[in-house]
Write a protein that holds these residues in place. Structure first.
Motif, PDB file in Angstrom:
ATOM      1  N   GLU A   1       0.801  -1.192   0.061  1.00 53.36           N
ATOM      2  CA  GLU A   1       0.031   0.107   0.034  1.00 53.36           C
ATOM      3  C   GLU A   1       0.895   1.419   0.195  1.00 53.36           C
ATOM      4  N   LEU A   2       2.151   1.004   0.364  1.00 53.21           N
ATOM      5  CA  LEU A   2       3.018   2.416   0.262  1.00 53.21           C
ATOM      6  C   LEU A   2       3.659   2.695  -0.990  1.00 53.21           C
ATOM      7  N   ALA A   3       3.303   1.995  -1.986  1.00 54.63           N
ATOM      8  CA  ALA A   3       3.855   2.110  -3.310  1.00 54.63           C
ATOM      9  C   ALA A   3       3.757   3.646  -4.068  1.00 54.63           C
ATOM     10  N   LEU A   4       2.503   3.842  -3.899  1.00 55.99           N
ATOM     11  CA  LEU A   4       2.018   5.049  -4.675  1.00 55.99           C
ATOM     12  C   LEU A   4       2.525   6.412  -3.734  1.00 55.99           C
ATOM     13  N   PRO A   5       2.033   6.466  -2.317  1.00 64.36           N
ATOM     14  CA  PRO A   5       2.792   7.433  -1.533  1.00 64.36           C
ATOM     15  C   PRO A   5       4.323   7.578  -1.753  1.00 64.36           C
ATOM     16  N   LEU A   6       4.940   6.281  -1.725  1.00 65.92           N
ATOM     17  CA  LEU A   6       6.454   6.622  -1.829  1.00 65.92           C
ATOM     18  C   LEU A   6       6.864   7.133  -3.083  1.00 65.92           C
ATOM     19  N   LEU A   7       6.284   6.513  -4.363  1.00 67.64           N
ATOM     20  CA  LEU A   7       6.512   7.059  -5.511  1.00 67.64           C
ATOM     21  C   LEU A   7       6.271   8.436  -5.858  1.00 67.64           C
ATOM     22  N   ASP A   8       5.410   8.998  -4.982  1.00 64.92           N
ATOM     23  CA  ASP A   8       4.755  10.499  -5.199  1.00 64.92           C
ATOM     24  C   ASP A   8       5.967  11.459  -5.053  1.00 64.92           C
ATOM     25  N   TYR A   9       7.303  10.790  -4.300  1.00 68.49           N
ATOM     26  CA  TYR A   9       8.538  11.678  -3.923  1.00 68.49           C
ATOM     27  C   TYR A   9       9.023  12.309  -5.254  1.00 68.49           C
ATOM     28  N   PHE A  10       8.874  11.351  -6.452  1.00 67.79           N
ATOM     29  CA  PHE A  10       9.436  11.689  -7.648  1.00 67.79           C
ATOM     30  C   PHE A  10       8.711  12.762  -8.514  1.00 67.79           C
ATOM     31  N   ARG A  11       7.619  13.208  -7.746  1.00 70.53           N
ATOM     32  CA  ARG A  11       6.893  14.359  -8.558  1.00 70.53           C
ATOM     33  C   ARG A  11       7.462  15.618  -8.220  1.00 70.53           C
ATOM     34  N   PRO A  12       7.804  16.279  -9.302  1.00 67.30           N
ATOM     35  CA  PRO A  12       8.584  17.540  -9.114  1.00 67.30           C
ATOM     36  C   PRO A  12       8.196  18.533  -8.185  1.00 67.30           C
ATOM     37  N   GLY A  13       6.729  18.575  -8.015  1.00 65.02           N
ATOM     38  CA  GLY A  13       6.174  19.725  -7.103  1.00 65.02           C
ATOM     39  C   GLY A  13       6.128  19.099  -5.573  1.00 65.02           C
ATOM     40  N   PHE A  14       6.392  17.732  -5.275  1.00 69.64           N
ATOM     41  CA  PHE A  14       6.055  17.193  -4.281  1.00 69.64           C
ATOM     42  C   PHE A  14       6.505  18.065  -2.951  1.00 69.64           C
ATOM     43  N   HIS A  15       5.468  17.896  -2.112  1.00 67.98           N
ATOM     44  CA  HIS A  15       5.934  18.251  -0.624  1.00 67.98           C
ATOM     45  C   HIS A  15       5.529  17.566   0.355  1.00 67.98           C
ATOM     46  N   PRO A  16       6.183  16.912   1.486  1.00 72.84           N
ATOM     47  CA  PRO A  16       5.849  16.060   2.583  1.00 72.84           C
ATOM     48  C   PRO A  16       4.314  16.369   2.977  1.00 72.84           C
ATOM     49  N   GLU A  17       3.905  17.604   3.217  1.00 70.36           N
ATOM     50  CA  GLU A  17       2.564  17.975   3.670  1.00 70.36           C
ATOM     51  C   GLU A  17       1.409  17.589   2.680  1.00 70.36           C
ATOM     52  N   ASP A  18       1.813  17.267   1.617  1.00 72.85           N
ATOM     53  CA  ASP A  18       0.648  16.777   0.471  1.00 72.85           C
ATOM     54  C   ASP A  18       0.151  15.564   1.051  1.00 72.85           C
ATOM     55  N   HIS A  19       0.933  14.837   1.703  1.00 73.96           N
ATOM     56  CA  HIS A  19       0.273  13.349   2.572  1.00 73.96           C
ATOM     57  C   HIS A  19      -0.214  13.883   3.855  1.00 73.96           C
ATOM     58  N   TYR A  20      -1.532  14.181   3.927  1.00 72.16           N
ATOM     59  CA  TYR A  20      -2.059  14.570   5.254  1.00 72.16           C
ATOM     60  C   TYR A  20      -2.131  13.513   6.353  1.00 72.16           C
ATOM     61  N   SER A  21      -1.562  13.717   7.475  1.00 73.49           N
ATOM     62  CA  SER A  21      -1.449  12.705   8.570  1.00 73.49           C
ATOM     63  C   SER A  21      -1.812  13.567   9.889  1.00 73.49           C
TER      64      SER A  21
END
Ligand SMILES: [Fe+2]
Ligand SMILES: [Fe+2]
Length: 274
Positions: free
Chosen positions: A239-259
């Motif tokens: 289940e972590l594949a997509l959130p981990l791969l999101d790191y490669f998005r140029p505009g990524f920011h950790p806060e995009d992953h709401y927790s």
């Protein structure tokens, strides 16, 4: 009190002191594979977190923003406390025949080599990559009550959930520092590929060694249950594949992953005030 002294970080440093003397041999789901998987992760934290802290100390004098300075100090404080508690558990596990001390020393040598050959920017990029890994695992551990509920020892459950809450709280500090100083996408993406590849090989090797040392190498039932639980349908890692791969998005920011909701929920459960 000066204006600077009044500025507070957005998260606290909590002093913890767990006692591990009653932790059973198989403290996760009464199962060797899954217990060893988490003990294996634990073996990497003291040296890994020392690497993170050092990579931030290398560059913090370049940061002028007093708010960011407070965040960095709190980040260092939290990671130092995680190292201390995981080291205490690792020593306990080693004394009881789960020899994680060898892994601790081996990864320490690898990371010291990293400090020698990598620039400050590259070290920070590796730290950001691994911090995204720990934050993603942390959110998953909090989200998956069916998983954290399998920790059949209250001390271990509290330690892992405390660590998860704090990884989530400080997940943006290294990334914001990196972006403020460097904003170099190729370096952060390459660091991610290298850091994750090494981590995957290290974890696979450690898993086999721990199972073998424990006389469980041919325990097919435990391997099958553990591998399915991690990599099967709705597996903890799958289940972590997509959130981990999101790191490669140029505009990524950790806060995009709401927790935030998960943090609040577990802070209440663990009776943390701040
Ligand atoms: Fe940590
Ligand atoms: Fe962290």
């Amino acid at each position: 009190m000066t204006a600077q002294a009044r500025i507070k970080a957005s998260f606290p440093v909590r002093r913890m002191d767990f006692g591990f003397t009653d932790v059973p041999r198989y403290w996760f789901a009464n199962d060797p594979f899954l217990t060893h998987f988490l003990s294996s992760l634990s073996s990497l934290f003291p040296e890994g977190e020392f690497f993170f802290v050092t990579s931030m100390r290398n560059v913090r004098e370049l940061i002028e923003d007093p708010v960011m300075q407070k965040e960095i100090s709190a980040f260092i404080g939290q990671e130092a406390m995680h190292s201390k508690e995981h080291k205490a558990f690792n020593d306990y596990a080693t004394e009881h025949g789960i020899d994680v001390d060898f892994f601790h020393r081996r990864v320490g040598k690898l990371l010291k080599f990293g400090h020698k050959i990598l620039s400050h920017k590259q070290q920070l990029a590796v730290t950001c990559a691994l911090e995204h890994f720990t934050a993603t695992i942390a959110a998953q551990l909090m989200k998956r009550e069916d998983w954290n509920g399998q920790m059949n020892d209250p001390v271990m459950r509290k330690m892992w959930l405390w660590h998860a809450v704090e990884e989530s709280e400080h997940k943006s500090v290294c990334y914001d520092t990196y972006q403020k100083l460097y904003k170099d996408y190729p370096t952060r993406a390459i660091a991610m590929v290298i850091a994750w590849s090494i981590l995957a090989v290290v974890l696979a090797d450690q898993q086999v060694r721990l199972m073998a040392k424990d006389g469980q190498l041919f325990n097919g039932k435990s391997w099958a249950k553990g591998m399915w639980s991690l990599f099967g349908y709705k597996g903890f890692i799958s289940e972590l594949a997509l959130p981990l791969l999101d790191y490669f998005r140029p505009g990524f920011h950790p806060e995009d992953h709401y927790s935030d909701d998960l943090e609040q929920k577990y802070k209440a459960l663990l009776k943390f005030e701040g």
